[in-house]
Enzyme design. Sequence first.
Site, short mmCIF file in Angstrom:
data_model
loop_
_atom_site.label_atom_id
_atom_site.label_comp_id
_atom_site.label_asym_id
_atom_site.label_seq_id
_atom_site.Cartn_x
_atom_site.Cartn_y
_atom_site.Cartn_z
N ASP A 92 0.85 -0.92 0.52
CA ASP A 92 -0.20 0.29 0.16
C ASP A 92 1.00 1.00 0.38
O ASP A 92 1.95 1.00 0.51
CB ASP A 92 -1.38 0.05 1.41
N ASP A 132 -0.16 4.78 0.75
CA ASP A 132 -0.65 6.29 2.02
C ASP A 132 -0.64 5.63 2.90
O ASP A 132 -1.74 4.75 3.12
CB ASP A 132 -2.00 6.68 1.32
N ASP A 168 -1.53 -0.59 5.83
CA ASP A 168 -1.95 -0.26 7.03
C ASP A 168 -2.85 -0.09 7.78
O ASP A 168 -3.62 0.89 8.83
CB ASP A 168 -1.37 1.31 6.98
#
Length: 239
Positions: free
Chosen positions: A17, A19, A192
């Site tokens: 991922d 961001d 995240d």
Amino acid sequence: MNSIFLNHGRYDAAIVDLDGTMVDTMGDFVVALDLMLAEVLPQGLAGAALDSTTVSRMVGKGSEHLVKSVLNHVFSQSGRAYTAIDLVAHYDRAQASYQQHYAAINGQHANLYPGVLEGLRSLQKTGLKLVCLTNKPLSFARSLLKLKGLDGFFCEVFGGDSFERKKPDPLPLRKACEFLGTLPARTLMIGDSSNDARAARAAGCPVLLVTYGYNHGEPVRAVDADGFVDSLAELLDRR
């Protein structure tokens, strides 16, 4: 620091991922959204501004969801009687404004998280094929990766507009595995948030979450994942 050893025989590839996992882009989000609000809000609300804590609860599901959530938040906090019709009436202009402002400042208020380069190098040393998969629009993702010197780690980048659906739907992960030519069970998802974990679970991929990202304001360690790291530098090649 508890190191996570990368067993060379366990995985064939990793999906990473962007961001909240590799780059802290909260500053970009807040600046672009504030510029958008100043441009499109009705008279009397033009002074509205956002803080990073509020925005962090809204990011992760694509720009459409982000813009709608911000408009809904501002209208609901105004104390005035706004309806869903008002939200719809402002959405198209707000979305266009946000895209324009974000493109202009993409990466200017963003920073790599500590340990990201070390972690990506460890992944690369294992010989794993790497792709970046984000809900961020593809053009923004490619530009950001290049600006931060990360583009050379990935054989491909997929954005929120690359497929019919976004994470937490498993489709993007399944499509990434098809591109990589790997089985989901041998393809590690690194993210995240619960978006990444839910998509990985549904796709059949193992999932590792960082503890410092944007998990919609909720404790990330409460998410169903196979492991957690405080830094991607904890990823080590055991060979």
